[in-house]
Design an enzyme around this catalytic site. Structure first.
Site, short mmCIF file in Angstrom:
data_model
loop_
_atom_site.label_atom_id
_atom_site.label_comp_id
_atom_site.label_asym_id
_atom_site.label_seq_id
_atom_site.Cartn_x
_atom_site.Cartn_y
_atom_site.Cartn_z
N VAL A 26 43.23 56.36 36.50
CA VAL A 26 42.82 57.48 37.35
C VAL A 26 41.86 58.41 36.60
O VAL A 26 41.95 58.56 35.37
CB VAL A 26 44.03 58.32 37.86
CG1 VAL A 26 44.84 57.53 38.87
CG2 VAL A 26 44.88 58.81 36.71
N HIS A 27 40.94 59.02 37.33
CA HIS A 27 39.96 59.91 36.70
C HIS A 27 39.43 60.89 37.73
O HIS A 27 39.37 60.60 38.92
CB HIS A 27 38.81 59.11 36.08
CG HIS A 27 38.19 58.12 37.03
ND1 HIS A 27 38.75 56.89 37.29
CD2 HIS A 27 37.09 58.19 37.80
CE1 HIS A 27 38.00 56.23 38.16
NE2 HIS A 27 36.98 57.01 38.49
N LEU A 28 39.04 62.05 37.23
CA LEU A 28 38.52 63.13 38.06
C LEU A 28 36.99 63.18 37.92
O LEU A 28 36.47 63.22 36.81
CB LEU A 28 39.12 64.46 37.59
CG LEU A 28 38.65 65.74 38.27
CD1 LEU A 28 39.06 65.74 39.74
CD2 LEU A 28 39.26 66.96 37.58
#
Ligand SMILES: [Zn+2]
Length: 157
Positions: A114-116
């Site tokens: 996951v990454h923003l």
């Protein structure tokens, strides 16, 4: 239309997209790594929507957003806030799109970790980032952008 200074990233993508067997967050390209902390890292997106498009990810290889620990959430948020400051100061960014794409249906390119996304925007940024057919033209080499943002991060330490 302004003349592009550099635009071969799309070619790079065509050549290597299918060969990406490593996780870009667990094993980031040193040239694209902008900042790192105890729980999270910041990398420049190799396939950006705009110049200065950053990705903030937990250090843990984690696919489930709901499993992020509090210290990870805090550091990711802090890095996103610093990215906003730095992109304003370094590139005069006038707005931002910040968000998580979870799952293929939502447009996530990398689902395993996951990454923003932190995407800087400028008023009328279609002129800042000319779109020629489906080829987005970036006005600065990715490694130069990473170098400038890394220098800002280093200036805080
Ligand atoms: Zn990973």
């Amino acid at each position: 239309m302004p003349k592009p200074l550099w635009a071969p990233w799309r070619l790079e993508y065509v050549q290597h997209a299918d060969e990406l067997d490593r996780c870009i967050f667990c094993d980031p390209e040193p040239g694209l790594l902008v900042d790192q902390g105890e729980h999270a890292i910041v990398v420049l997106n190799k396939f950006p929507y705009s110049s200065g498009h950053l990705l903030v990810a937990p250090r843990r290889h984690l696919s489930d957003f709901s499993e992020l620990a509090e210290d990870e959430v805090l550091e990711i948020h802090r890095f996103a806030a610093l990215a906003v400051d730095d992109l304003r100061a370094e590139y005069g960014a006038q707005g931002f799109n910040i968000g998580w794409n979870l799952g293929h249906a939502a447009g996530a390119g990398i689902e395993d970790h996951v990454h923003l996304h932190v995407v800087p925007r400028w008023n009328g940024d279609t002129s800042f980032m000319p779109v020629l057919g489906d080829v987005k033209v970036l006005p600065e080499h990715l490694l130069e952008t990473a170098r400038r943002l890394r220098a800002r991060a280093a200036g805080r330490r």
